[in-house]
Design a protein around this motif. Structure first.
Motif, mmCIF file in Angstrom:
data_model
loop_
_atom_site.group_PDB
_atom_site.id
_atom_site.type_symbol
_atom_site.label_atom_id
_atom_site.label_comp_id
_atom_site.label_asym_id
_atom_site.label_seq_id
_atom_site.Cartn_x
_atom_site.Cartn_y
_atom_site.Cartn_z
ATOM 1 N N THR A 195 18.564 1.517 8.291
ATOM 2 C CA THR A 195 19.564 1.149 7.671
ATOM 3 C C THR A 195 19.341 0.478 6.345
ATOM 4 O OG1 THR A 195 20.203 0.056 9.863
ATOM 5 C CG2 THR A 195 21.685 -0.513 8.166
ATOM 6 N N GLY A 196 18.057 -0.028 6.066
ATOM 7 C CA GLY A 196 17.751 -0.228 4.604
ATOM 8 C C GLY A 196 17.671 0.981 3.657
ATOM 9 N N VAL A 197 17.170 2.318 4.383
ATOM 10 C CA VAL A 197 17.199 3.534 3.797
ATOM 11 C C VAL A 197 18.503 4.104 3.515
ATOM 12 C CG1 VAL A 197 16.595 6.127 3.877
ATOM 13 C CG2 VAL A 197 14.938 4.222 4.785
ATOM 14 N N VAL A 238 21.796 -8.841 2.735
ATOM 15 C CA VAL A 238 20.985 -8.897 3.925
ATOM 16 C C VAL A 238 21.594 -8.116 4.911
ATOM 17 C CG1 VAL A 238 20.454 -10.684 5.832
ATOM 18 C CG2 VAL A 238 20.648 -11.275 3.534
ATOM 19 N N ILE A 239 20.580 -7.506 5.611
ATOM 20 C CA ILE A 239 20.996 -6.564 6.895
ATOM 21 C C ILE A 239 20.594 -7.150 8.067
ATOM 22 C CG2 ILE A 239 20.712 -4.336 8.075
ATOM 23 C CD1 ILE A 239 20.119 -3.051 5.229
ATOM 24 N N ALA A 240 21.444 -7.708 8.951
ATOM 25 C CA ALA A 240 20.905 -8.464 10.135
ATOM 26 C C ALA A 240 21.549 -7.628 11.288
ATOM 27 C CB ALA A 240 21.447 -9.803 10.104
ATOM 28 N N VAL A 247 17.468 -7.285 2.185
ATOM 29 C CA VAL A 247 16.418 -7.705 3.384
ATOM 30 C C VAL A 247 16.790 -7.090 4.469
ATOM 31 C CG1 VAL A 247 15.489 -9.789 4.167
ATOM 32 C CG2 VAL A 247 16.048 -9.665 1.948
ATOM 33 N N THR A 248 15.954 -6.601 5.250
ATOM 34 C CA THR A 248 16.626 -5.825 6.473
ATOM 35 C C THR A 248 15.722 -6.019 7.829
ATOM 36 O OG1 THR A 248 17.437 -3.744 7.297
ATOM 37 C CG2 THR A 248 15.576 -3.739 6.018
ATOM 38 N N ALA A 304 11.169 -5.833 9.683
ATOM 39 C CA ALA A 304 10.492 -5.538 10.942
ATOM 40 C C ALA A 304 11.431 -5.736 12.019
ATOM 41 C CB ALA A 304 9.155 -5.432 11.303
ATOM 42 N N GLY A 305 11.640 -4.995 13.077
ATOM 43 C CA GLY A 305 12.350 -5.476 14.203
ATOM 44 C C GLY A 305 12.286 -6.558 15.156
#
Lengths: 461, 461
Positions: B313-315, B383-385, B307-308, B357-358
């Motif tokens: 960064t998700g890629v 989680v990407i935060a 989840v990003t 999304a940003g």
């Protein structure tokens, strides 16, 4: 024809179209950042719904401004962008940055095509849409809509960073700010409706402020042209590349992200290698490599001397060097060994890695470095300075900086630890001495440095 | 017979032999650190040349103290250590730590053999010589002679760290202090004249405060016994090992460093793997793995949901996962997909990686996490935060911590950036949520977590 990006990065006059007094609006943050950054050129505001914003006169249209505009930053909703861009063209604006999103990345391809047509019609270099835009700490241009308290701005330096992704771009920019090396240019080009990688590379190749380039990319549009300029640029300055979409699963994610085809990963990798790019496998590697290459130290060979105040860390670093195929430990010259034996306490074993012992101070490091500096068997000096030890303090950090300036061989430092160490790291890095926080990071970086200059030696023009 | 190290790590009474009023002396720093650490047991000072030091009565000899002594810390020049140790034995001191150097590591093997004989004669567990000794933040024992301003002390936690090298030991201890996870025990055992790896492992295996063990080692003395206890311990708690001297060049350096034979690298690696140890290739990996294993999250499988709030960064994280052989991206259940589609803005593409999304805020993350928490196809949540984005702030950090406590699946976070990001990282890590600063570090750590519990599943007692 090459697009001239100079007015975008060194503008004497900037207009912000969509500047806003509403703190939640992108146009407000951009205006605020301009003011914070201390941009000293002429700044104009365009907002058709206001007469005045934050004490500045607001123009209804870009055409109302009598001055010649080098750069127009467009931060208005997507449907209104084509008209604004057309007005910029008519007003002879030299370049534009469209930060607004809502184009090809969500399927609005036609709307984006309009931007391309207008930009081409007026031959007006247009960056974006859907991008963070540009930053140049020298000209103090800063179109990023992210506030400075969230995203630190780097100081002036020699690294230019080109990013297809806004998120990767902003995090790496933030990391650069946290590191000791500074920034030349940041260019986030988003959907690349007009200005693309090829234009940016052509500009940065000639840019004397740019010593090193780093690149985050998911795919290129003009493959042939891109690799032509890439090959040229690597002979002049190092390019470090991180590619998103290296696996089929990652590629699918990239496609959903930037709508760009990530392309065949193996083909990209082969082309990057052929072009002499330094390939980073992770965000952290991108930073490591940029740091050592930004220090502009050119090794004459691959023979490394390790000087340490921690035995175990010396052992680990030796292992890491030995596991590379390209680097190796130097055999000190007889003269070095004899002189070291006289200069060092009896407990110090005269060998490489040279373990100066836990009580080593700046004096002992200095004696060792003076000898290694002139040893013809040593190409690169890797200093391990652990600041937890009794003899290491700011005098050591300053001494290492002095030696780096004096010695005509690449020198890097490994310092590992928390607050006290970080303090000393800043002393060294802000003086241009690269510091790493693990043997792996340091050795990987030396490998990148060595391989890049080897490429240069074998690919002379 | 197993040596009882409890009086060394949980002493009710401590004597410092060689305590000094001279700030440059090791015996002074140790005394000062005891006072700083807030050790609440009885503290005695032995210095035959003083009546009083820093306001405390000084005894001429350990035998003069009427109290029973659990631990004597010996910090006097090497030639005087055997006599002091003999006196400790006669006075029925339970354990000793000899921090003094000047023994086998510089060729004084005979002097060291005397210590071994005395320790055995009195069956008095003796650590060292030539070591930093022990630290336990719970009992507030701290024999390290490095001042706290140089070497930060970790808070209370579940990780025990055993180090053969003092330098590697002190830097890693410093790094642990800088990270969010805390320390159970630190044991630096130096030349191992008496207490060795086997004794320490036997003690820590039974120690309930120790949840995870990390180990820096250059060689073991009692190979057979060591691997016997190693196999037992891995079935109970994870052991992460970093081996110095993995290459012939590194081995030679290790030999010069600790006089220990580093042994055949391949044999060690095979034995470590068989014992179920998690092998770190670098100091940084040791820390990464310790962090995720200290969070005591057990995955049921290898299917990861990302989840990003940053597409690129998700890629990159997707690529990194795909390049491992053992981890893979989860296919969300139909129920998850349908419910996400309703809950998410239309711009959000419902797939894994899930790019929120940003402008994603804690609310949007919360909706996604609630669904992934109950999705039977998801084993691990990554989680990407990115805190540079407009929607991410301390409310997001707190929300993630709350979800980590609620969700019965391993969850880790990637947050990359400078000061603002670090602030939020501390919020999350101090609440036990592991945070990483690159996709590579996060994915490596999940791989270590997954592989360790897979080992446990296939090696039940």
């Amino acid at each position: 024809v090459a697009l001239d990006l100079k007015p975008m990065l060194k503008p004497r006059s900037v207009a912000i179209i969509g500047a806003s007094r509403d703190p939640d609006k992108v146009g407000h943050v951009i205006l605020q950042n301009y003011i914070n950054a201390g941009y000293s050129g002429k700044l104009y505001i365009v907002n058709k719904n206001a007469d005045e914003i934050m004490g500045m006169k607001s123009y209804k249209s870009i055409g109302d401004i009598k001055d010649s505009i080098d750069l127009a930053v467009i931060a208005i909703p997507a449907p209104f962008v084509p008209q604004a861009l057309e007005e910029c063209g008519k007003a002879k604006v030299k370049t534009t940055v469209v930060v607004s999103g809502g184009f090809a990345e969500i399927g609005n391809v036609e709307l984006q095509d309009q931007l391309t047509l207008i930009a081409k019609k007026y031959n007006m270099p247009t960056l974006g849409p859907n991008c963070l835009g540009v930053m140049d700490p020298r000209s103090r241009i800063d179109t990023l809509f992210l506030p400075t308290y969230k995203l630190s701005r780097p100081s002036i330096g020699g690294v230019s960073f080109v990013s297809q992704s806004g998120a990767v771009g902003s995090t790496i920019l933030d990391l650069i700010a946290g590191e000791g090396f500074g920034l030349s240019k940041f260019i986030s080009y988003g959907n690349a409706a007009h200005v693309d990688e090829v234009d940016i590379f052509n500009y940065l190749m000639e840019d004397e402020e740019t010593k090193v380039m780093i690149l985050y990319i998911e795919g290129v549009k003009r493959g042939k042209e891109f690799f032509e300029v890439a090959k040229k640029i690597s002979k002049i300055k190092p390019v470090i590349v991180l590619k998103g979409g290296k696996t089929s699963v990652g590629m699918a994610a990239a496609h959903s992200h930037t709508a760009a085809l990530a392309g065949d990963a193996a083909a990209y990798e082969a082309a990057f290698k052929q072009a002499g790019f330094i390939i980073a496998e992770d965000i952290s590697e991108l930073l490591y490599y940029a740091k050592v290459l930004a220090s502009e130290q050119r090794p004459k060979g691959n023979r490394i001397a390790i000087v340490t105040n921690g035995g175990g860390t010396g052992v680990l670093t030796t292992d890491t060097i030995s596991l590379t195929q390209d680097l190796r430990l130097a055999d000190f010259s007889e003269k070095t060994k004899t002189t070291l034996r006289k200069a060092m306490p009896i407990l110090v074993n005269i060998r490489n890695p040279l373990d100066l012992a836990g009580d080593a101070d700046e004096q002992r490091y200095g004696e060792a470095l003076s000898l290694l500096a002139v040893d013809p068997n040593v190409d690169i000096i890797l200093v391990i300075a652990l600041f937890q030890t009794p003899g290491a303090d700011s005098k050591l950090a300053v001494r290492l900086v002095n030696y780096k300036e004096k010695i005509d061989k690449p020198m890097i430092v490994i310092s590992i630890g928390a607050e006290y160490t970080k303090m000393h790291r800043i002393i060294m890095e802000s003086a241009g001495l690269p510091v790493y926080d693990s043997p792996a990071a340091a050795v990987k970086s030396l490998l990148a440095l060595y391989k890049y200059y080897k490429f240069r030696d074998t690919h002379k023009n």
